[in-house]
Design an enzyme around this catalytic site. Sequence first.
Site, short mmCIF file in Angstrom:
data_model
loop_
_atom_site.label_atom_id
_atom_site.label_comp_id
_atom_site.label_asym_id
_atom_site.label_seq_id
_atom_site.Cartn_x
_atom_site.Cartn_y
_atom_site.Cartn_z
N SER A 149 1.05 -1.58 -0.14
CA SER A 149 0.02 0.45 -0.23
C SER A 149 0.82 1.29 -0.28
O SER A 149 0.00 2.66 -0.07
CB SER A 149 -0.53 -0.19 0.84
OG SER A 149 -0.95 -1.14 2.22
N HIS B 32 -2.66 -2.90 -6.37
CA HIS B 32 -3.21 -2.83 -4.99
C HIS B 32 -4.72 -3.10 -5.13
O HIS B 32 -5.37 -2.22 -5.50
CB HIS B 32 -2.64 -1.49 -4.55
CG HIS B 32 -2.80 -0.99 -3.42
ND1 HIS B 32 -3.25 0.05 -3.75
CD2 HIS B 32 -2.65 -1.23 -2.37
CE1 HIS B 32 -3.41 0.66 -2.66
NE2 HIS B 32 -3.71 -0.42 -1.30
N GLU C 231 -5.60 -1.05 -8.67
CA GLU C 231 -4.46 -0.52 -8.39
C GLU C 231 -3.45 -0.98 -9.49
O GLU C 231 -3.14 -1.77 -8.35
CB GLU C 231 -4.08 0.75 -7.73
CG GLU C 231 -5.60 1.35 -7.26
CD GLU C 231 -4.68 2.77 -6.30
OE1 GLU C 231 -5.33 3.86 -5.60
OE2 GLU C 231 -3.80 2.76 -5.55
N ASN D 6 -5.16 6.18 -2.17
CA ASN D 6 -4.71 6.69 -0.73
C ASN D 6 -4.09 8.25 -0.54
O ASN D 6 -4.12 8.83 0.19
CB ASN D 6 -4.03 5.46 0.13
CG ASN D 6 -3.95 4.31 -0.09
OD1 ASN D 6 -5.66 3.98 0.02
ND2 ASN D 6 -3.36 3.24 0.08
P1 NAI Z 1 -1.26 -10.19 7.25
O1 NAI Z 1 -0.59 -9.27 8.30
O2 NAI Z 1 -2.64 -10.25 7.57
O3 NAI Z 1 -0.55 -10.94 6.12
C1 NAI Z 1 0.70 -11.07 5.96
C2 NAI Z 1 1.27 -11.95 6.05
O4 NAI Z 1 2.38 -12.47 4.66
C3 NAI Z 1 1.38 -12.80 7.36
O5 NAI Z 1 0.84 -14.45 6.61
C4 NAI Z 1 3.05 -13.24 7.16
O6 NAI Z 1 3.58 -14.67 7.75
C5 NAI Z 1 3.33 -13.59 5.83
N1 NAI Z 1 5.06 -13.55 5.39
C6 NAI Z 1 5.68 -11.90 6.09
N2 NAI Z 1 6.86 -12.31 5.85
C7 NAI Z 1 6.93 -13.46 4.95
C8 NAI Z 1 7.40 -14.58 3.81
N3 NAI Z 1 8.86 -13.94 3.20
N4 NAI Z 1 7.00 -15.42 3.21
C9 NAI Z 1 5.72 -15.38 2.87
N5 NAI Z 1 5.41 -14.63 3.65
C10 NAI Z 1 5.10 -13.97 4.49
O7 NAI Z 1 -1.25 -8.31 6.23
P2 NAI Z 1 -2.04 -7.80 5.41
O8 NAI Z 1 -3.41 -7.13 6.15
O9 NAI Z 1 -2.36 -9.02 4.23
O10 NAI Z 1 -1.26 -7.17 3.98
C11 NAI Z 1 0.17 -7.66 3.28
C12 NAI Z 1 0.35 -6.72 2.08
O11 NAI Z 1 -0.92 -5.91 1.63
C13 NAI Z 1 0.63 -5.63 2.83
O12 NAI Z 1 1.45 -5.07 2.07
C14 NAI Z 1 0.23 -4.21 3.24
O13 NAI Z 1 0.42 -3.27 2.97
C15 NAI Z 1 -1.27 -5.04 1.80
N6 NAI Z 1 -2.10 -4.35 1.84
C16 NAI Z 1 -3.02 -4.64 2.94
C17 NAI Z 1 -3.96 -4.04 3.25
C18 NAI Z 1 -5.62 -3.90 4.04
O14 NAI Z 1 -6.33 -3.20 3.85
N7 NAI Z 1 -4.82 -4.64 5.09
C19 NAI Z 1 -5.77 -2.89 1.72
C20 NAI Z 1 -4.22 -2.63 0.87
C21 NAI Z 1 -2.81 -3.48 0.40
#
Ligand code: NAI
Length: 395
Positions: free
Chosen positions: A122, A143, A155, A199
């Site tokens: 993001s 995104h 996006e 954003n």
């Molecule tokens: P989350 O914390 O729910 O999930 C992230 C996952 O990635 C975890 O299960 C973690 O174990 C895993 N992970 C970490 N390092 C890893 C690696 N080296 N290899 C494989 N898996 C790994 O986070 P979320 O909310 O799903 O966010 C993920 C991405 O999406 C971030 O970059 C965030 O900025 C982006 N994002 C999030 C939004 C939201 O509303 N939560 C909206 C748009 C983008």
Amino acid sequence: MVDIKNILVLGAGLMGNGIAQVSLMAGYNVKLVDINDDLVDNGYAKIEQGMKKLETKGALGEGVTASEVLARLEKSTDLASAVKDSDMVIEAIIEKMDIKKQVCKTVMDNGPSHVIFASNTSTMSITEIGKDSGAPERVSGMHFFNPVALMKCIEVIKGESTSEEVFETTMQVAKSLPCLKGKRYIAPVLKDRPGFIVNRLNAPAQIYLGWVFDQAVEQNIPCERIDADSAGKTPMGMCELADYVGLDTMMHVSAYYKEQLSSDFEPSNVIKDMVAAGNLGAKTGKGFYDWSEGRDGIKAKVKAAEPSGLFNLENTMAILLNEGCRILEEGIVSGYKIIDDANMAGMNTPGPFGAGKNNFEKWSQLLEDLATKTGKEYLRPCELMKSGGFVSMRK
Ligand code: NAI
């Protein structure tokens, strides 16, 4: 155009699960990868649950069962070997640059020579994520908005090194992913700038809100009176919304834009103090409001409160128009309709240009006054807004 059949979703968290789900629904073979079995199993179980629900609603297509769809989903904890037959990796791991760069390199070192790495970051620069991967031309941004299956907007970001073919392929894949609330809206982001479109558009309102919050404390105005200022015009008042989003999240987002765009994004004292005291809003039960009585209790308080007159919703529309004009000036999008459409598809609220076409002169004056009053120069209207030049630009 690269032919995409096998998608690897990296990260089985909130976003990764949603991305895997819509990729399966679109007919791709999907591998879900995380760092340990528990995390992948947990993600798999959530996707399975979602698919079964969709099956009972008949949303998977006539006669299509959840188990048929799930037969195309594999799990792995070994990225280097799982990526060997992947055409595209959609990355949704933790928001940390060094880790994103590292997994991007693993993908390029071990994947086929056509593999595309699309990041769901993001905030981070797509160009930087791909820079040391050995194949920056095959790195793009995709995104999504949360929840992935319900929010129409995606996006698609062109990094400085992204090839035209990779950008177009990423656009095609994004278009192919279903949304349960209607047709997908894909916003092409032509320049890799902080916050991309949606954003970024919404970020500077935080400068104004932070000022309002600090003024309210200085003048001893309770939060329900601030929220009464916009009662009936927005689904939640600004203080309630801040509590709902999480005051720590708001603070981190402001700090990011402070670093990337302007020192005027410095988080407000009120928010910093509450975060330091561990009061993060709804999730800790206390922020601006005490959440023990739930939303109904807050609503009742706001209903009974006298508006303070401190917060003016029209100012936020003017701020949105100003930032939309900056997005145009920087060449991030090819026309203003994309900004309005992306905001509607990503935030479910109208963008600023529809109303801004008729109000830019009045709103420019509002912003001149606001910048002077708050001392926040970033709020001053940019040339394109003041001149109304955007009206004659390509939609
Ligand atoms: P989350 O914390 O729910 O999930 C992230 C996952 O990635 C975890 O299960 C973690 O174990 C895993 N992970 C970490 N390092 C890893 C690696 N080296 N290899 C494989 N898996 C790994 O986070 P979320 O909310 O799903 O966010 C993920 C991405 O999406 C971030 O970059 C965030 O900025 C982006 N994002 C999030 C939004 C939201 O509303 N939560 C909206 C748009 C983008």
